[in-house]
Design a protein around this motif. Structure first.
Motif, PDB file in Angstrom:
ATOM      1  N   VAL A 205      -5.099  12.289  -3.488  1.00  0.00           N
ATOM      2  CA  VAL A 205      -3.933  11.816  -4.230  1.00  0.00           C
ATOM      3  C   VAL A 205      -4.163  10.336  -4.530  1.00  0.00           C
ATOM      4  O   VAL A 205      -4.534   9.574  -3.640  1.00  0.00           O
ATOM      5  CB  VAL A 205      -2.649  11.992  -3.393  1.00  0.00           C
ATOM      6  N   PRO A 206      -3.950   9.895  -5.788  1.00  0.00           N
ATOM      7  CA  PRO A 206      -4.164   8.485  -6.119  1.00  0.00           C
ATOM      8  C   PRO A 206      -3.252   7.574  -5.305  1.00  0.00           C
ATOM      9  O   PRO A 206      -2.125   7.925  -5.004  1.00  0.00           O
ATOM     10  CB  PRO A 206      -3.801   8.395  -7.602  1.00  0.00           C
ATOM     11  N   VAL A 207      -3.765   6.398  -4.968  1.00  0.00           N
ATOM     12  CA  VAL A 207      -3.008   5.402  -4.228  1.00  0.00           C
ATOM     13  C   VAL A 207      -2.984   4.133  -5.057  1.00  0.00           C
ATOM     14  O   VAL A 207      -3.985   3.745  -5.633  1.00  0.00           O
ATOM     15  CB  VAL A 207      -3.662   5.128  -2.860  1.00  0.00           C
ATOM     16  N   THR A 208      -1.834   3.482  -5.132  1.00  0.00           N
ATOM     17  CA  THR A 208      -1.699   2.252  -5.886  1.00  0.00           C
ATOM     18  C   THR A 208      -1.475   1.115  -4.909  1.00  0.00           C
ATOM     19  O   THR A 208      -0.585   1.182  -4.067  1.00  0.00           O
ATOM     20  CB  THR A 208      -0.497   2.331  -6.842  1.00  0.00           C
TER      21      THR A 208
ATOM     22  N   ALA B 238      -2.085  11.856   6.649  1.00  0.00           N
ATOM     23  CA  ALA B 238      -1.776  10.838   5.642  1.00  0.00           C
ATOM     24  C   ALA B 238      -2.899  10.820   4.620  1.00  0.00           C
ATOM     25  O   ALA B 238      -4.068  10.969   4.967  1.00  0.00           O
ATOM     26  CB  ALA B 238      -1.647   9.473   6.288  1.00  0.00           C
ATOM     27  N   VAL B 239      -2.524  10.639   3.345  1.00  0.00           N
ATOM     28  CA  VAL B 239      -3.492  10.505   2.258  1.00  0.00           C
ATOM     29  C   VAL B 239      -3.212   9.183   1.572  1.00  0.00           C
ATOM     30  O   VAL B 239      -2.100   8.945   1.095  1.00  0.00           O
ATOM     31  CB  VAL B 239      -3.368  11.662   1.244  1.00  0.00           C
ATOM     32  N   GLY B 240      -4.226   8.322   1.552  1.00  0.00           N
ATOM     33  CA  GLY B 240      -4.071   7.031   0.902  1.00  0.00           C
ATOM     34  C   GLY B 240      -5.368   6.264   0.915  1.00  0.00           C
ATOM     35  O   GLY B 240      -6.241   6.513   1.757  1.00  0.00           O
ATOM     36  N   ALA B 241      -5.532   5.359  -0.033  1.00  0.00           N
ATOM     37  CA  ALA B 241      -6.721   4.507  -0.146  1.00  0.00           C
ATOM     38  C   ALA B 241      -8.004   5.339  -0.176  1.00  0.00           C
ATOM     39  O   ALA B 241      -9.028   4.922   0.340  1.00  0.00           O
ATOM     40  CB  ALA B 241      -6.753   3.474   0.976  1.00  0.00           C
ATOM     41  N   GLY B 242      -7.936   6.518  -0.752  1.00  0.00           N
ATOM     42  CA  GLY B 242      -9.128   7.342  -0.898  1.00  0.00           C
ATOM     43  C   GLY B 242      -9.568   8.073   0.352  1.00  0.00           C
ATOM     44  O   GLY B 242     -10.697   8.556   0.432  1.00  0.00           O
ATOM     45  N   GLU B 243      -8.719   8.174   1.364  1.00  0.00           N
ATOM     46  CA  GLU B 243      -9.084   8.904   2.574  1.00  0.00           C
ATOM     47  C   GLU B 243      -7.895   9.685   3.112  1.00  0.00           C
ATOM     48  O   GLU B 243      -6.744   9.357   2.841  1.00  0.00           O
ATOM     49  CB  GLU B 243      -9.637   7.962   3.649  1.00  0.00           C
TER      50      GLU B 243
ATOM     51  N   ILE C 192       0.861  -1.184   0.000  1.00  0.00           N
ATOM     52  CA  ILE C 192       0.000   0.000   0.000  1.00  0.00           C
ATOM     53  C   ILE C 192       0.896   1.231   0.000  1.00  0.00           C
ATOM     54  O   ILE C 192       1.791   1.360   0.835  1.00  0.00           O
ATOM     55  CB  ILE C 192      -0.935   0.009   1.222  1.00  0.00           C
ATOM     56  N   ASP C 193       0.667   2.146  -0.944  1.00  0.00           N
ATOM     57  CA  ASP C 193       1.393   3.419  -1.032  1.00  0.00           C
ATOM     58  C   ASP C 193       0.529   4.512  -0.441  1.00  0.00           C
ATOM     59  O   ASP C 193      -0.681   4.544  -0.676  1.00  0.00           O
ATOM     60  CB  ASP C 193       1.693   3.774  -2.487  1.00  0.00           C
TER      61      ASP C 193
END
Length: 135
Positions: free
Chosen positions: A125-128, A37-42, A20-21
């Motif tokens: 921010v997009p998360v991959t 933190a910004v990741g997984a759409g939250e 997870i990024d």
């Protein structure tokens, strides 16, 4: 080389469900260090951020509550050396997750889905998430 912890960081967490990024921003305040933190759409707030000097670098610990990909209370413990960090996170009784990252500032980063900008980006921010089973 940058010094201190304040700034924008790109972290990778190697979990049992894949890597997870996420992007983290630490900010110096009169009361110490804060973060998001910004990741997984939250976007989540970092709680209980503590910085401790060590011979290896600055040890940084914090807690974080996430709801994606599942609802978890996470505890992080990393060591920052210059523009890199390494350590682990833990969610309750689940196994420790390896964490690594680098300071990003306004540099461009590439992802498997194409280039993206981290740092001063507005909005999500997009998360991959890399799934080693389907790759």
């Amino acid at each position: 080389m940058s010094t201190g912890v304040a700034g924008t960081w790109h972290l990778r967490m190697r979990t049992p469900i894949g890597t997870i990024d996420a992007d983290y921003r630490f900010t110096e305040t009169d009361g110490g260090l804060t973060g998001t933190a910004v990741g997984a759409g939250e976007t989540t707030t970092l709680d209980d951020v503590v910085r401790t000097p060590t011979p290896e670098g600055e040890r940084l610990t914090w807690t974080q509550r996430v709801t994606r990909p599942m609802r978890l209370n996470l505890e992080y413990d990393v060591v920052v050396t210059g523009d890199t960090l390494v350590g682990h996170s833990r969610a309750g009784r689940l196994p420790r997750t390896a964490v690594s990252g680098e300071r990003t500032g306004d540099r461009r980063r590439a992802s498997p889905d194409g280039p993206r900008v981290v740092g001063r980006a507005e909005g999500p921010v997009p998360v991959t998430v890399h799934d080693p089973i389907s790759e």
